[in-house]
Structures are given as structure tokens and as C-alpha cells.
Scaffold this motif. Structure first.
Motif, PDB file in Angstrom:
ATOM      1  N   SER A 115       0.881  -1.266   0.009  1.00  0.00           N
ATOM      2  CA  SER A 115       0.171   0.040   0.011  1.00  0.00           C
ATOM      3  C   SER A 115       0.868   1.226  -0.037  1.00  0.00           C
ATOM      4  CB  SER A 115      -0.826  -0.022   1.172  1.00  0.00           C
ATOM      5  OG  SER A 115      -1.793  -0.943   1.263  1.00  0.00           O
ATOM      6  N   ILE A 116       1.922   1.331   0.983  1.00  0.00           N
ATOM      7  CA  ILE A 116       2.787   2.271   0.933  1.00  0.00           C
ATOM      8  C   ILE A 116       3.574   2.525  -0.374  1.00  0.00           C
ATOM      9  CG2 ILE A 116       4.874   3.437   2.074  1.00  0.00           C
ATOM     10  CD1 ILE A 116       3.846   2.137   4.512  1.00  0.00           C
ATOM     11  N   SER A 117       3.919   1.651  -1.070  1.00  0.00           N
ATOM     12  CA  SER A 117       4.634   1.855  -2.236  1.00  0.00           C
ATOM     13  C   SER A 117       3.856   2.248  -3.506  1.00  0.00           C
ATOM     14  CB  SER A 117       5.492   0.533  -2.603  1.00  0.00           C
ATOM     15  OG  SER A 117       4.361  -0.707  -3.014  1.00  0.00           O
ATOM     16  N   SER A 118       2.473   1.567  -3.460  1.00  0.00           N
ATOM     17  CA  SER A 118       1.576   2.042  -4.345  1.00  0.00           C
ATOM     18  C   SER A 118       1.188   3.662  -4.393  1.00  0.00           C
ATOM     19  CB  SER A 118       0.580   1.237  -4.627  1.00  0.00           C
ATOM     20  OG  SER A 118      -0.235   1.352  -3.375  1.00  0.00           O
ATOM     21  N   ARG A 119       1.270   3.933  -3.217  1.00  0.00           N
ATOM     22  CA  ARG A 119       0.937   5.438  -2.731  1.00  0.00           C
ATOM     23  C   ARG A 119       2.168   6.261  -3.388  1.00  0.00           C
ATOM     24  NH1 ARG A 119      -2.059   8.375   1.279  1.00  0.00           N
ATOM     25  NH2 ARG A 119      -1.057  10.490   1.203  1.00  0.00           N
ATOM     26  N   ILE A 120       3.458   6.005  -3.134  1.00  0.00           N
ATOM     27  CA  ILE A 120       4.585   6.831  -3.317  1.00  0.00           C
ATOM     28  C   ILE A 120       4.984   6.613  -4.812  1.00  0.00           C
ATOM     29  CG2 ILE A 120       6.979   7.168  -2.689  1.00  0.00           C
ATOM     30  CD1 ILE A 120       6.383   6.501  -0.117  1.00  0.00           C
ATOM     31  N   LEU A 121       4.737   5.430  -5.248  1.00  0.00           N
ATOM     32  CA  LEU A 121       5.416   5.139  -6.831  1.00  0.00           C
ATOM     33  C   LEU A 121       3.951   4.852  -7.713  1.00  0.00           C
ATOM     34  CD1 LEU A 121       8.154   2.817  -6.108  1.00  0.00           C
ATOM     35  CD2 LEU A 121       8.152   5.221  -6.732  1.00  0.00           C
ATOM     36  N   PRO A 122       2.999   5.778  -7.771  1.00  0.00           N
ATOM     37  CA  PRO A 122       1.656   5.465  -8.348  1.00  0.00           C
ATOM     38  C   PRO A 122       1.730   5.095  -9.894  1.00  0.00           C
ATOM     39  CG  PRO A 122       2.016   7.863  -8.241  1.00  0.00           C
ATOM     40  CD  PRO A 122       3.083   7.317  -7.449  1.00  0.00           C
ATOM     41  N   LYS A 123       2.874   5.054 -10.644  1.00  0.00           N
ATOM     42  CA  LYS A 123       3.159   4.671 -11.940  1.00  0.00           C
ATOM     43  C   LYS A 123       3.850   3.347 -12.171  1.00  0.00           C
ATOM     44  CE  LYS A 123       2.879   9.543 -13.655  1.00  0.00           C
ATOM     45  NZ  LYS A 123       3.493  10.598 -14.167  1.00  0.00           N
ATOM     46  N   GLY A 124       3.875   2.691 -11.003  1.00  0.00           N
ATOM     47  CA  GLY A 124       4.693   1.845 -10.989  1.00  0.00           C
ATOM     48  C   GLY A 124       3.950   0.371 -11.686  1.00  0.00           C
ATOM     49  N   GLY A 125       2.658   0.572 -11.666  1.00  0.00           N
ATOM     50  CA  GLY A 125       1.894  -0.601 -12.341  1.00  0.00           C
ATOM     51  C   GLY A 125       2.277  -1.897 -12.011  1.00  0.00           C
ATOM     52  N   THR A 126       1.768  -2.959 -12.957  1.00  0.00           N
ATOM     53  CA  THR A 126       1.915  -4.394 -12.652  1.00  0.00           C
ATOM     54  C   THR A 126       3.291  -4.747 -12.153  1.00  0.00           C
ATOM     55  OG1 THR A 126      -0.063  -4.571 -13.995  1.00  0.00           O
ATOM     56  CG2 THR A 126       1.033  -6.456 -13.596  1.00  0.00           C
ATOM     57  N   ALA A 127       4.115  -4.171 -12.966  1.00  0.00           N
ATOM     58  CA  ALA A 127       5.525  -4.601 -12.826  1.00  0.00           C
ATOM     59  C   ALA A 127       5.912  -4.554 -11.225  1.00  0.00           C
ATOM     60  CB  ALA A 127       6.443  -3.992 -13.850  1.00  0.00           C
ATOM     61  N   LEU A 128       5.814  -3.152 -10.885  1.00  0.00           N
ATOM     62  CA  LEU A 128       6.082  -3.049  -9.227  1.00  0.00           C
ATOM     63  C   LEU A 128       5.723  -4.083  -8.357  1.00  0.00           C
ATOM     64  CD1 LEU A 128       6.907  -0.966  -7.355  1.00  0.00           C
ATOM     65  CD2 LEU A 128       4.820   0.251  -7.215  1.00  0.00           C
ATOM     66  N   PHE A 129       4.113  -4.417  -8.690  1.00  0.00           N
ATOM     67  CA  PHE A 129       3.731  -5.352  -7.720  1.00  0.00           C
ATOM     68  C   PHE A 129       4.261  -6.890  -7.751  1.00  0.00           C
ATOM     69  CE2 PHE A 129       0.334  -2.205  -8.164  1.00  0.00           C
ATOM     70  CZ  PHE A 129       0.459  -1.497  -6.668  1.00  0.00           C
ATOM     71  N   ALA A 130       4.497  -7.187  -9.190  1.00  0.00           N
ATOM     72  CA  ALA A 130       5.220  -8.327  -9.414  1.00  0.00           C
ATOM     73  C   ALA A 130       6.545  -8.295  -8.605  1.00  0.00           C
ATOM     74  CB  ALA A 130       5.235  -8.564 -10.774  1.00  0.00           C
ATOM     75  N   LEU A 131       7.269  -7.218  -8.758  1.00  0.00           N
ATOM     76  CA  LEU A 131       8.745  -7.234  -8.095  1.00  0.00           C
ATOM     77  C   LEU A 131       8.672  -7.158  -6.406  1.00  0.00           C
ATOM     78  CD1 LEU A 131      10.367  -5.007 -10.756  1.00  0.00           C
ATOM     79  CD2 LEU A 131      10.784  -7.525 -10.377  1.00  0.00           C
ATOM     80  N   LEU A 132       7.614  -6.529  -6.008  1.00  0.00           N
ATOM     81  CA  LEU A 132       7.453  -6.464  -4.607  1.00  0.00           C
ATOM     82  C   LEU A 132       7.047  -7.628  -4.256  1.00  0.00           C
ATOM     83  CD1 LEU A 132       5.569  -3.088  -4.027  1.00  0.00           C
ATOM     84  CD2 LEU A 132       8.035  -3.570  -3.545  1.00  0.00           C
ATOM     85  N   ALA A 133       6.208  -8.561  -4.860  1.00  0.00           N
ATOM     86  CA  ALA A 133       5.956 -10.004  -4.493  1.00  0.00           C
ATOM     87  C   ALA A 133       6.985 -10.837  -4.180  1.00  0.00           C
ATOM     88  CB  ALA A 133       4.633 -10.412  -5.427  1.00  0.00           C
ATOM     89  N   LEU A 134       8.041 -10.603  -5.660  1.00  0.00           N
ATOM     90  CA  LEU A 134       9.054 -11.585  -5.616  1.00  0.00           C
ATOM     91  C   LEU A 134      10.074 -11.209  -4.222  1.00  0.00           C
ATOM     92  CD1 LEU A 134      10.766 -13.391  -7.281  1.00  0.00           C
ATOM     93  CD2 LEU A 134      11.658 -11.205  -8.495  1.00  0.00           C
ATOM     94  N   GLY A 135      10.005  -9.917  -4.117  1.00  0.00           N
ATOM     95  CA  GLY A 135      10.790  -9.619  -2.788  1.00  0.00           C
ATOM     96  C   GLY A 135      10.060 -10.140  -1.342  1.00  0.00           C
TER      97      GLY A 135
END
Length: 189
Positions: A115-135
Motif C-alpha cells: 500500500s505504501i509503495s503504490s501510494r509513493i510510486l503510483p506509476k509503478g503498475g503491474t511490474a512494481l507489484f510483481a517485483l514487490l511480491a518477488l521481494g
């Protein structure tokens, strides 16, 4: 960006904090606290899972009234206390309480980090969530591995292994406070 890597570290710590205790709670209760397998499973593992679920339900219901970074910081500190109680206590009841309550403390770490990352990096998109899940998945394998390796090197002492898990919530709290101070100018909810 540098901020992206901070969120990856946050997710690794969230996954490690959660799965290290979840995976080892039953064996820890049996070998370190000397309780039966049934008691260890019910009070340790089931208590952990129930309180983790409760934490997520409560945040889902009342989350808009609570500052997320404050809740995550408090949860990280509670997780640290729980790991210390479980790792240092000679009393089986206290050790089981530490295991179970750590479930409540880790309940918000993974979803809160996203939630925090999506708020601060709103243009991260699906790739951001996939990489965060990987982390988070990396942390989910790294945390239990560290506890297992430390336990083995300490003569199969799971209490020492659990105690070694204190680094996960410490780093998580440092990351949350750093992100809050540097990147969050408005109240994060």
C-alpha cells in the motif's frame, strides 16, 4: 530508483518476519519450549495464524482511521518484542504467547508495504507489484532459512534461531521510518 530498492528491502523483511515464525513455530514450541506437538501446533502455529488474520481484519475495518506507517512501525516493534520473548523466555507459556502475538504483529507488514509503495510510486503498475511480491517471496524463504541455519550452528537450538530473527523487524522499522520521513508529506492511510 533508490526508493524502489528500499521497498524491495521492506518486502523482504515483511516476508522474513512473517514466514520465519510461521514456519518454525510448531517445531520451536516442541523442541525449545518442551510442549507437546498438539499444544505447539494449536498455541503456536494456530495462534499465529488466527492473530495474523485478526490483524488484517481489524486494519481492513478501521484502516482509514489509522496512519499506516505508524501502524507498521508499531507492528515492527511488537514483532521485535515477540521474537525477543520467544527467543529468550524459558517459560513455555510466554514463549507461546510470543509466537502467537507475532502473528498479529506481522499481519499488516506485507499488505502495508504494498500500500505504501503504490501510494509513493503510483506509476509503478503491474511490474512494481510483481517485483514487490518477488521481494516478499525472497524474504519468505530467506527468513526461515536464516533461523534454521542459526539453529543448526547453535547445536539445534531453535531458541537461538528465533532470536536471530530480530533483524527482520528492526530493518523493517528503519525502512518504514525512512520512507515516512523522506517521501511522505501527507498522512499515509
Amino acid at each position: 530508483t533508490k526508493l524502489f530498492w528500499i521497498f524491495i528491502v521492506l518486502m523482504v523483511c515483511a516476508g522474513s518476519s512473517e514466514l520465519a515464525m510461521a514456519q518454525w513455530a510448531s517445531a520451536f514450541a516442541e523442541s525449545a519450549l518442551h510442549v507437546s506437538k498438539s499444544v505447539g501446533d494449536l498455541a503456536g502455529s494456530c495462534g499465529f495464524a488466527a492473530l495474523m488474520g485478526l490483524s488484517r481484519v481489524l486494519y481492513g475495518k478501521f484502516g482509514e482511521k489509522v496512519n499506516l506507517t505508524t501502524f507498521m512501525t508499531a507492528s515492527g516493534i511488537l514483532c521485535l518484542v515477540c521474537y525477543l520473548i520467544a527467543g529468550l523466555s524459558k517459560n513455555p507459556v510466554l514463549g507461546l504467547i510470543g509466537c502467537a502475538v507475532s502473528g498479529f504483529s506481522v499481519g499488516i507488514m506485507w499488505p502495508g508495504s504494498i500500500s505504501i509503495s503504490s501510494r509513493i510510486l503510483p506509476k509503478g503498475g503491474t511490474a512494481l507489484f510483481a517485483l514487490l511480491a518477488l521481494g516478499g517471496d525472497l524474504g519468505g524463504s530467506l527468513g526461515p532459512s536464516i533461523i534454521g541455519n542459526v539453529s543448526q550452528r547453535a547445536g539445534d537450538n531453535l531458541q537461538m534461531g528465533v532470536l536471530s530473527g530480530i533483524g527482520f523487524p528492526i530493518v523493517l522499522v528503519i525502512c518504514v521510518l525512512g520512507v515516512r520521513r523522506r517521501y511522505m508529506t501527507v498522512s499515509p492511510r
